[in-house]
Design a protein around this motif. Sequence first.
Motif, PDB file in Angstrom:
ATOM      1  N   PHE A 112       0.809  -1.224   0.000  1.00 25.80           N
ATOM      2  CA  PHE A 112       0.000   0.000   0.000  1.00 25.80           C
ATOM      3  C   PHE A 112       0.842   1.273   0.000  1.00 25.80           C
ATOM      4  CE2 PHE A 112      -2.963  -3.183   1.637  1.00 25.80           C
ATOM      5  CZ  PHE A 112      -4.063  -2.939   0.821  1.00 25.80           C
ATOM      6  N   SER A 113       2.139   1.131   0.152  1.00 25.34           N
ATOM      7  CA  SER A 113       3.010   2.302   0.067  1.00 25.34           C
ATOM      8  C   SER A 113       3.232   2.729  -1.384  1.00 25.34           C
ATOM      9  CB  SER A 113       4.363   2.008   0.716  1.00 25.34           C
ATOM     10  OG  SER A 113       5.076   1.037  -0.043  1.00 25.34           O
ATOM     11  N   LYS A 114       2.891   1.835  -2.309  1.00 23.66           N
ATOM     12  CA  LYS A 114       2.971   2.098  -3.759  1.00 23.66           C
ATOM     13  C   LYS A 114       4.385   2.475  -4.203  1.00 23.66           C
ATOM     14  CE  LYS A 114      -1.874   3.482  -4.091  1.00 23.66           C
ATOM     15  NZ  LYS A 114      -2.834   4.536  -4.518  1.00 23.66           N
ATOM     16  N   LYS A 115       5.356   1.850  -3.580  1.00 25.16           N
ATOM     17  CA  LYS A 115       6.733   2.097  -3.989  1.00 25.16           C
ATOM     18  C   LYS A 115       7.046   1.330  -5.272  1.00 25.16           C
ATOM     19  CE  LYS A 115       8.715   3.235   0.514  1.00 25.16           C
ATOM     20  NZ  LYS A 115       9.163   4.576   0.104  1.00 25.16           N
ATOM     21  N   ASP A 116       7.843   1.924  -6.115  1.00 28.16           N
ATOM     22  CA  ASP A 116       8.228   1.309  -7.380  1.00 28.16           C
ATOM     23  C   ASP A 116       9.469   0.454  -7.162  1.00 28.16           C
ATOM     24  OD1 ASP A 116       8.414   0.649 -10.012  1.00 28.16           O
ATOM     25  OD2 ASP A 116       9.418   2.506 -10.615  1.00 28.16           O
ATOM     26  N   ILE A 117       9.273  -0.858  -7.081  1.00 30.64           N
ATOM     27  CA  ILE A 117      10.366  -1.790  -6.786  1.00 30.64           C
ATOM     28  C   ILE A 117      10.652  -2.635  -8.017  1.00 30.64           C
ATOM     29  CG2 ILE A 117      11.124  -3.677  -5.296  1.00 30.64           C
ATOM     30  CD1 ILE A 117       9.132  -2.603  -3.211  1.00 30.64           C
ATOM     31  N   GLN A 118      11.908  -2.755  -8.350  1.00 31.75           N
ATOM     32  CA  GLN A 118      12.300  -3.516  -9.523  1.00 31.75           C
ATOM     33  C   GLN A 118      11.887  -4.977  -9.407  1.00 31.75           C
ATOM     34  OE1 GLN A 118      16.502  -2.988 -10.015  1.00 31.75           O
ATOM     35  NE2 GLN A 118      16.337  -0.801 -10.495  1.00 31.75           N
ATOM     36  N   GLN A 119      11.535  -5.546 -10.565  1.00 32.21           N
ATOM     37  CA  GLN A 119      11.127  -6.943 -10.596  1.00 32.21           C
ATOM     38  C   GLN A 119      12.237  -7.867 -10.096  1.00 32.21           C
ATOM     39  OE1 GLN A 119       8.243  -8.080 -11.201  1.00 32.21           O
ATOM     40  NE2 GLN A 119       8.644 -10.284 -11.332  1.00 32.21           N
ATOM     41  N   SER A 120      13.481  -7.556 -10.414  1.00 34.35           N
ATOM     42  CA  SER A 120      14.608  -8.400 -10.025  1.00 34.35           C
ATOM     43  C   SER A 120      14.719  -8.519  -8.496  1.00 34.35           C
ATOM     44  CB  SER A 120      15.915  -7.851 -10.593  1.00 34.35           C
ATOM     45  OG  SER A 120      16.149  -6.526 -10.116  1.00 34.35           O
ATOM     46  N   LYS A 121      14.376  -7.433  -7.790  1.00 34.88           N
ATOM     47  CA  LYS A 121      14.444  -7.458  -6.329  1.00 34.88           C
ATOM     48  C   LYS A 121      13.335  -8.324  -5.742  1.00 34.88           C
ATOM     49  CE  LYS A 121      16.864  -3.073  -5.789  1.00 34.88           C
ATOM     50  NZ  LYS A 121      16.870  -1.723  -5.194  1.00 34.88           N
ATOM     51  N   LYS A 122      12.200  -8.357  -6.419  1.00 33.52           N
ATOM     52  CA  LYS A 122      11.112  -9.223  -5.968  1.00 33.52           C
ATOM     53  C   LYS A 122      11.472 -10.687  -6.208  1.00 33.52           C
ATOM     54  CE  LYS A 122       7.612  -5.681  -6.830  1.00 33.52           C
ATOM     55  NZ  LYS A 122       6.406  -5.302  -7.580  1.00 33.52           N
ATOM     56  N   VAL A 123      12.172 -10.936  -7.294  1.00 34.10           N
ATOM     57  CA  VAL A 123      12.623 -12.299  -7.587  1.00 34.10           C
ATOM     58  C   VAL A 123      13.596 -12.776  -6.513  1.00 34.10           C
ATOM     59  CG1 VAL A 123      13.949 -13.730  -9.190  1.00 34.10           C
ATOM     60  CG2 VAL A 123      12.239 -12.114 -10.067  1.00 34.10           C
ATOM     61  N   ILE A 124      14.472 -11.884  -6.056  1.00 39.88           N
ATOM     62  CA  ILE A 124      15.417 -12.241  -4.986  1.00 39.88           C
ATOM     63  C   ILE A 124      14.662 -12.639  -3.724  1.00 39.88           C
ATOM     64  CG2 ILE A 124      17.164 -11.321  -3.409  1.00 39.88           C
ATOM     65  CD1 ILE A 124      18.206  -9.640  -5.742  1.00 39.88           C
ATOM     66  N   ALA A 125      13.613 -11.895  -3.380  1.00 42.05           N
ATOM     67  CA  ALA A 125      12.810 -12.217  -2.196  1.00 42.05           C
ATOM     68  C   ALA A 125      12.171 -13.593  -2.355  1.00 42.05           C
ATOM     69  CB  ALA A 125      11.738 -11.154  -1.987  1.00 42.05           C
ATOM     70  N   LEU A 126      11.689 -13.891  -3.570  1.00 40.93           N
ATOM     71  CA  LEU A 126      11.078 -15.195  -3.821  1.00 40.93           C
ATOM     72  C   LEU A 126      12.113 -16.320  -3.710  1.00 40.93           C
ATOM     73  CD1 LEU A 126       8.545 -16.741  -4.597  1.00 40.93           C
ATOM     74  CD2 LEU A 126       9.131 -16.372  -7.012  1.00 40.93           C
ATOM     75  N   ILE A 127      13.326 -16.068  -4.178  1.00 46.33           N
ATOM     76  CA  ILE A 127      14.400 -17.065  -4.081  1.00 46.33           C
ATOM     77  C   ILE A 127      14.726 -17.361  -2.620  1.00 46.33           C
ATOM     78  CG2 ILE A 127      16.860 -17.456  -4.499  1.00 46.33           C
ATOM     79  CD1 ILE A 127      16.529 -15.975  -7.153  1.00 46.33           C
ATOM     80  N   LEU A 128      14.773 -16.325  -1.789  1.00 46.60           N
ATOM     81  CA  LEU A 128      15.021 -16.512  -0.357  1.00 46.60           C
ATOM     82  C   LEU A 128      13.960 -17.416   0.262  1.00 46.60           C
ATOM     83  CD1 LEU A 128      15.983 -12.848   0.640  1.00 46.60           C
ATOM     84  CD2 LEU A 128      17.533 -14.818   0.550  1.00 46.60           C
ATOM     85  N   MET A 129      12.710 -17.201  -0.156  1.00 51.29           N
ATOM     86  CA  MET A 129      11.623 -18.023   0.371  1.00 51.29           C
ATOM     87  C   MET A 129      11.747 -19.464  -0.101  1.00 51.29           C
ATOM     88  SD  MET A 129       9.049 -18.164   2.315  1.00 51.29           S
ATOM     89  CE  MET A 129       8.871 -16.402   2.627  1.00 51.29           C
ATOM     90  N   VAL A 130      12.072 -19.647  -1.373  1.00 53.82           N
ATOM     91  CA  VAL A 130      12.216 -21.002  -1.924  1.00 53.82           C
ATOM     92  C   VAL A 130      13.338 -21.755  -1.209  1.00 53.82           C
ATOM     93  CG1 VAL A 130      12.882 -22.323  -3.968  1.00 53.82           C
ATOM     94  CG2 VAL A 130      11.252 -20.441  -4.188  1.00 53.82           C
ATOM     95  N   LEU A 131      14.457 -21.082  -0.965  1.00 53.98           N
ATOM     96  CA  LEU A 131      15.576 -21.713  -0.259  1.00 53.98           C
ATOM     97  C   LEU A 131      15.169 -22.129   1.152  1.00 53.98           C
ATOM     98  CD1 LEU A 131      18.569 -19.439  -1.354  1.00 53.98           C
ATOM     99  CD2 LEU A 131      18.128 -21.810  -2.045  1.00 53.98           C
ATOM    100  N   SER A 132      14.338 -21.328   1.804  1.00 51.07           N
ATOM    101  CA  SER A 132      13.844 -21.675   3.138  1.00 51.07           C
ATOM    102  C   SER A 132      13.039 -22.965   3.094  1.00 51.07           C
ATOM    103  CB  SER A 132      12.979 -20.543   3.698  1.00 51.07           C
ATOM    104  OG  SER A 132      13.710 -19.354   3.843  1.00 51.07           O
ATOM    105  N   TYR A 133      12.189 -23.077   2.079  1.00 52.23           N
ATOM    106  CA  TYR A 133      11.369 -24.280   1.942  1.00 52.23           C
ATOM    107  C   TYR A 133      12.230 -25.502   1.612  1.00 52.23           C
ATOM    108  CZ  TYR A 133       6.678 -22.304   2.320  1.00 52.23           C
ATOM    109  OH  TYR A 133       5.520 -21.736   2.795  1.00 52.23           O
TER     110      TYR A 133
END
Length: 338
Positions: free
Chosen positions: A67-88
Motif C-alpha cells: 500500500f506504500s505504492k513504492k516502485d520496486i524492480q522486478q529483479s528485487k522481488k525475484v530475490i525475495a522469492l528465491i530466499l523463500m524457496v531456499l527456506s522451503y
Amino acid sequence: MLKKKYRNRISFIPIGVLSLVFMCVLVYIKYESNGISFKNFKLNYIGNILNFIISIAILISSIILKFSKKDIQQSKKVIALILMVLSYIALVLIIFIDKFHIVKLTTHLFNVPIQKFLTGFLFSFAITLQVYLFNYIVGFFFEQDKLYGLRILIRTVLSLTILIVFTLFYVWNVSIYSVENLSKKQYDYGCIPGAAVWSKNKPSPIFEARIRKTLGLFRKKYFKKIILTGGNAPGEITEAETAERYLINLGVNKKDLIVEKTTSTTSEQIKYLKNNFADKEILIVSDGFHLSRIKQMAQFFNLKVEGVSSDYALSFEKTIYYRTRESIALLMFWLFAI
C-alpha cells in the motif's frame, strides 16, 4: 510505462503469506519430530511466539509495502522469492533426513549427534533466511540502494544478536532453584541428568555435585526413587551407570535406582521422561544454568517437573561460559525443539 505498471501489479503479499505457511510447517515439524500431537500446540509458548513473530513481521511489512505504492524492480522481488524457496528447500531436507535416516544415528560431529547437527544447521539456515527476508523487505522503506546488500546483512546480524541477547537475559534472570522454592515436599521421582564422566569412571565435579544434592534430598524423602539418565561417555561407562555406582557406594539400594543409559542430549532425556513418566511429578536436580532450559523443554513436552540446583559453585569465567552456551542451546530448542 507498461513495464512500470506491470511491476506495480506484482505484490510482496504472497511472499508474506508463504512465510506464514513456512512457519506453520516448521512448527509442525517441531512437534511431529518429537512425537507430540499438534493438538498440544501452545501459542503462548515462548518458542512458538518467536517463530510466529518472524513470519507475521514479514507478512505485515509486505502488506504495508504493497500500500506504500513504492516502485520496486522486478529483479528485487525475484530475490525475495528465491530466499523463500531456499527456506522451503531447507525444510524439505530436514523432513528427508528425519524420515529416511540417511545418516548414522551413532555418528557424532563436534560432540553432537550428526543428525541433530545437520537438522540444527538446516533449521538455522532457514530461519536466518527468514530474518534476512524481513530486513530485505523493510529495507525498501528507506530507499537506500547504495550498499543495500551489506546494509541488510548487518541488520540481519543485529536481529539475530537481539534474539541471542533476549535468551541470555532469560537464562540469567530465572527464579532461584532452591529447595525453599519447591511447591511441595514429596515427588514421585528425583532425576539426575547425565553430565561429563572423567577418567576411571569418575563423575566430573559438576556431575558429582548433582549426585550428592540428589542423595541429600533422597535421604530427606523428597522422593522414593531416583532416575539416572545419560549414555554419552565415549570410552567409559555411561553417565547413568557412573551415577548408579556412585550412589550405591554411598549406601543407596539398587532397587531405588532407575537407570537409562542411551540418551545423549538433554532433549532426549526430557523426552525419555515424557514417554515413561508422563503422569508423574518429577524433581530434577541439575545446575541453575541448566535448569532454565530443562524447564522450557518440560513445558514443551507437557511434563510436570520442578528443579533444584546443585551446590556446585562455578567461577565467574565458567559461569559466563556455561550460561552463554545454555542460552544458545535454549534458543535452538525454542525455535526448533532440538
